[in-house]
Design a protein around this motif. Sequence first.
Motif, PDB file in Angstrom:
ATOM      1  N   ARG A  53      -0.453 -39.964 -24.768  1.00 12.42           N
ATOM      2  CA  ARG A  53      -0.815 -40.647 -26.020  1.00 12.42           C
ATOM      3  C   ARG A  53      -1.197 -39.637 -27.093  1.00 12.42           C
ATOM      4  N   LYS A  54      -2.013 -38.651 -26.714  1.00 14.81           N
ATOM      5  CA  LYS A  54      -2.455 -37.651 -27.688  1.00 14.81           C
ATOM      6  C   LYS A  54      -1.273 -36.876 -28.254  1.00 14.81           C
ATOM      7  N   VAL A  55      -0.354 -36.472 -27.388  1.00 13.29           N
ATOM      8  CA  VAL A  55       0.824 -35.728 -27.838  1.00 13.29           C
ATOM      9  C   VAL A  55       1.677 -36.605 -28.753  1.00 13.29           C
ATOM     10  N   LEU A  56       1.871 -37.849 -28.352  1.00 14.91           N
ATOM     11  CA  LEU A  56       2.670 -38.778 -29.144  1.00 14.91           C
ATOM     12  C   LEU A  56       2.015 -39.038 -30.501  1.00 14.91           C
ATOM     13  N   LEU A  57       0.713 -39.225 -30.513  1.00 10.76           N
ATOM     14  CA  LEU A  57       0.007 -39.450 -31.780  1.00 10.76           C
ATOM     15  C   LEU A  57       0.144 -38.246 -32.707  1.00 10.76           C
ATOM     16  N   GLN A  58       0.099 -37.046 -32.166  1.00 12.59           N
ATOM     17  CA  GLN A  58       0.269 -35.854 -32.993  1.00 12.59           C
ATOM     18  C   GLN A  58       1.678 -35.801 -33.576  1.00 12.59           C
ATOM     19  N   ARG A  59       2.673 -36.173 -32.781  1.00 15.49           N
ATOM     20  CA  ARG A  59       4.049 -36.205 -33.280  1.00 15.49           C
ATOM     21  C   ARG A  59       4.195 -37.237 -34.391  1.00 15.49           C
ATOM     22  N   LEU A  60       3.633 -38.418 -34.174  1.00 18.65           N
ATOM     23  CA  LEU A  60       3.715 -39.479 -35.175  1.00 18.65           C
ATOM     24  C   LEU A  60       2.955 -39.096 -36.440  1.00 18.65           C
ATOM     25  N   LEU A  61       1.835 -38.432 -36.281  1.00 19.82           N
ATOM     26  CA  LEU A  61       1.068 -37.971 -37.437  1.00 19.82           C
ATOM     27  C   LEU A  61       1.890 -36.973 -38.252  1.00 19.82           C
ATOM     28  N   SER A  62       2.585 -36.095 -37.564  1.00 19.32           N
ATOM     29  CA  SER A  62       3.437 -35.132 -38.241  1.00 19.32           C
ATOM     30  C   SER A  62       4.565 -35.844 -38.996  1.00 19.32           C
ATOM     31  N   GLU A  63       5.180 -36.830 -38.360  1.00 20.18           N
ATOM     32  CA  GLU A  63       6.241 -37.605 -39.008  1.00 20.18           C
ATOM     33  C   GLU A  63       5.700 -38.316 -40.244  1.00 20.18           C
ATOM     34  N   LEU A  64       4.556 -38.956 -40.079  1.00 23.28           N
ATOM     35  CA  LEU A  64       3.957 -39.710 -41.174  1.00 23.28           C
ATOM     36  C   LEU A  64       3.549 -38.781 -42.321  1.00 23.28           C
ATOM     37  N   SER A  65       3.068 -37.601 -41.994  1.00 19.00           N
ATOM     38  CA  SER A  65       2.699 -36.616 -43.023  1.00 19.00           C
ATOM     39  C   SER A  65       3.922 -36.196 -43.831  1.00 19.00           C
ATOM     40  N   GLY A  66       5.067 -36.112 -43.157  1.00 15.56           N
ATOM     41  CA  GLY A  66       6.301 -35.771 -43.863  1.00 15.56           C
ATOM     42  C   GLY A  66       6.727 -36.856 -44.828  1.00 15.56           C
ATOM     43  N   LEU A  67       6.396 -38.098 -44.506  1.00 17.65           N
ATOM     44  CA  LEU A  67       6.750 -39.227 -45.361  1.00 17.65           C
ATOM     45  C   LEU A  67       5.757 -39.417 -46.504  1.00 17.65           C
ATOM     46  N   ASP A  68       4.509 -39.012 -46.281  1.00 18.62           N
ATOM     47  CA  ASP A  68       3.455 -39.210 -47.281  1.00 18.62           C
ATOM     48  C   ASP A  68       2.624 -37.935 -47.422  1.00 18.62           C
ATOM     49  N   PRO A  69       2.960 -37.071 -48.376  1.00 23.98           N
ATOM     50  CA  PRO A  69       2.233 -35.811 -48.550  1.00 23.98           C
ATOM     51  C   PRO A  69       0.741 -35.997 -48.848  1.00 23.98           C
ATOM     52  N   ASN A  70       0.358 -37.158 -49.355  1.00 23.47           N
ATOM     53  CA  ASN A  70      -1.050 -37.411 -49.677  1.00 23.47           C
ATOM     54  C   ASN A  70      -1.869 -37.823 -48.453  1.00 23.47           C
ATOM     55  N   LEU A  71      -1.229 -37.941 -47.326  1.00 22.93           N
ATOM     56  CA  LEU A  71      -1.921 -38.357 -46.110  1.00 22.93           C
ATOM     57  C   LEU A  71      -3.066 -37.409 -45.763  1.00 22.93           C
ATOM     58  N   TYR A  72      -2.871 -36.151 -46.070  1.00 22.12           N
ATOM     59  CA  TYR A  72      -3.876 -35.130 -45.790  1.00 22.12           C
ATOM     60  C   TYR A  72      -5.227 -35.466 -46.415  1.00 22.12           C
ATOM     61  N   TYR A  73      -5.211 -36.163 -47.532  1.00 24.09           N
ATOM     62  CA  TYR A  73      -6.433 -36.456 -48.278  1.00 24.09           C
ATOM     63  C   TYR A  73      -7.082 -37.776 -47.881  1.00 24.09           C
ATOM     64  N   GLN A  74      -6.476 -38.495 -46.938  1.00 24.49           N
ATOM     65  CA  GLN A  74      -7.004 -39.786 -46.504  1.00 24.49           C
ATOM     66  C   GLN A  74      -8.059 -39.590 -45.410  1.00 24.49           C
ATOM     67  N   SER A  75      -8.910 -40.582 -45.260  1.00 21.69           N
ATOM     68  CA  SER A  75      -9.906 -40.546 -44.188  1.00 21.69           C
ATOM     69  C   SER A  75      -9.208 -40.809 -42.846  1.00 21.69           C
ATOM     70  N   THR A  76      -9.849 -40.408 -41.775  1.00 23.56           N
ATOM     71  CA  THR A  76      -9.282 -40.631 -40.448  1.00 23.56           C
ATOM     72  C   THR A  76      -9.089 -42.117 -40.188  1.00 23.56           C
ATOM     73  N   SER A  77     -10.007 -42.945 -40.655  1.00 27.22           N
ATOM     74  CA  SER A  77      -9.871 -44.389 -40.436  1.00 27.22           C
ATOM     75  C   SER A  77      -8.665 -44.944 -41.190  1.00 27.22           C
ATOM     76  N   GLN A  78      -8.422 -44.458 -42.410  1.00 24.32           N
ATOM     77  CA  GLN A  78      -7.255 -44.906 -43.175  1.00 24.32           C
ATOM     78  C   GLN A  78      -5.968 -44.415 -42.524  1.00 24.32           C
ATOM     79  N   ILE A  79      -5.975 -43.183 -42.045  1.00 24.25           N
ATOM     80  CA  ILE A  79      -4.801 -42.639 -41.346  1.00 24.25           C
ATOM     81  C   ILE A  79      -4.501 -43.461 -40.099  1.00 24.25           C
ATOM     82  N   ALA A  80      -5.531 -43.859 -39.375  1.00 25.85           N
ATOM     83  CA  ALA A  80      -5.338 -44.658 -38.164  1.00 25.85           C
ATOM     84  C   ALA A  80      -4.688 -46.004 -38.494  1.00 25.85           C
ATOM     85  N   VAL A  81      -5.103 -46.629 -39.579  1.00 27.36           N
ATOM     86  CA  VAL A  81      -4.500 -47.899 -40.005  1.00 27.36           C
ATOM     87  C   VAL A  81      -3.030 -47.678 -40.379  1.00 27.36           C
TER      88      VAL A  81
END
Length: 78
Positions: A15-43
């Motif tokens: 799960r942890k590895v998969l979540l990191q991969r998905l986070l990387s994918e999502l970051s590529g789609l939304d450059p502003n993701l870096y500035y979001q809170s962890t709770s917003q990123i989780a949603v």
Amino acid sequence: MALHEKRQDLDGEKRKVLLQRLLSELSGLDPNLYYQSTSQIAVLMRAYIDGDAKLVQEEHQLMQGLAPRDIEVLLSLH
């Protein structure tokens, strides 16, 4: 350690590895993701998992039942 416990540990690591991969994918789609809170990123990640993420069946099973709060906790462990 029982076989069931080993299986849970392995699933948790997957799960942890998969979540990191998905986070990387999502970051590529939304450059502003870096500035979001962890709770917003989780949603956003939960919505991505339920929508556009390209997951195989095993990956869907690993993510099944994870609420945004669960994702938030797993992300904060890194």
